[in-house]
Scaffold this motif. Structure first.
Motif, PDB file in Angstrom:
ATOM      1  N   GLY A  56       0.749  -1.161  -0.065  1.00  0.00           N
ATOM      2  CA  GLY A  56      -0.065  -0.116  -0.012  1.00  0.00           C
ATOM      3  C   GLY A  56       0.875   1.234  -0.007  1.00  0.00           C
ATOM      4  O   GLY A  56       0.175   2.269   0.059  1.00  0.00           O
ATOM      5  N   GLN A  57       2.057   1.033  -0.048  1.00  0.00           N
ATOM      6  CA  GLN A  57       3.211   2.448  -0.230  1.00  0.00           C
ATOM      7  C   GLN A  57       3.092   2.776  -1.635  1.00  0.00           C
ATOM      8  O   GLN A  57       2.652   2.233  -2.436  1.00  0.00           O
ATOM      9  N   PRO A  58       3.225   4.346  -1.581  1.00  0.00           N
ATOM     10  CA  PRO A  58       3.240   4.739  -3.000  1.00  0.00           C
ATOM     11  C   PRO A  58       4.493   4.450  -3.652  1.00  0.00           C
ATOM     12  O   PRO A  58       5.402   4.441  -3.201  1.00  0.00           O
ATOM     13  N   ASP A  59       4.168   4.334  -5.101  1.00  0.00           N
ATOM     14  CA  ASP A  59       5.203   4.078  -5.984  1.00  0.00           C
ATOM     15  C   ASP A  59       5.136   5.381  -7.162  1.00  0.00           C
ATOM     16  O   ASP A  59       4.127   6.024  -7.098  1.00  0.00           O
ATOM     17  N   PHE A  60       6.430   5.856  -7.472  1.00  0.00           N
ATOM     18  CA  PHE A  60       6.486   7.249  -8.222  1.00  0.00           C
ATOM     19  C   PHE A  60       7.115   6.634  -9.790  1.00  0.00           C
ATOM     20  O   PHE A  60       8.250   5.994  -9.558  1.00  0.00           O
TER      21      PHE A  60
END
Length: 154
Positions: A56-60
């Motif tokens: 659930g952590q953001p990816d960029f």
């Protein structure tokens, strides 16, 4: 809007909410007023975000989409909303990149389309994902996507 190539658009010129996920996003197209001309179009999204489907952590990512239009152009506000719809969507880098490319290719039926997904490191490993519809046109200038390979401090 007047009754012309823009008359069927539902998002341009009006308030439009960010879709909750890519499946809900509506990509729109307009007739290409330069149909028959051989030219390239580039969209760059240097601040694309999605979520890791496991943590659930953001990816960029820095996305670059190049295409050679046929009869259709993508309406840019709908493209922006489509890309925003990934913000709360969990998918691996490869899935996000290829999904975007395939949705655009299916909608636009371009002469050619490619997408480069240049993902920032997670766990110390950057992932770059590339997809295209066929061979790069030999008779048209298609510039390099201009995104260097990730080098960190190196």
């Amino acid at each position: 809007m007047s009754n012309d190539i823009y008359s069927g658009l539902t998002q341009l010129g009006s308030a439009a909410a960010i879709p909750q996920n890519p499946d809900e996003a509506v990509l729109e197209r307009v007739a290409n007023p330069q149909a028959g001309q051989h030219y390239a179009v580039r969209f760059t999204a240097p601040e694309f975000t999605s979520l890791c489907p496991m943590t659930g952590q953001p990816d960029f990512a820095h996305l670059v989409v190049d295409y050679v239009p046929g009869d259709w152009l993508v309406e840019s506000k709908s493209l922006k909303l489509f890309l925003f719809s990934f913000r709360n969507h969990g998918a691996f880098h490869e899935d996000c990149t290829v999904t975007i490319g395939r949705r655009l290719a299916d909608l636009l039926e371009p002469q050619w389309l490619r997408i480069g997904g240049y993902w920032y490191p997670r766990g110390g490993i950057p992932i770059d994902v590339f997809w295209q519809t066929g061979a790069t046109p030999a008779d048209l200038w298609i510039p390099d996507q201009g995104v260097p390979t990730y080098r960190g401090r190196g």
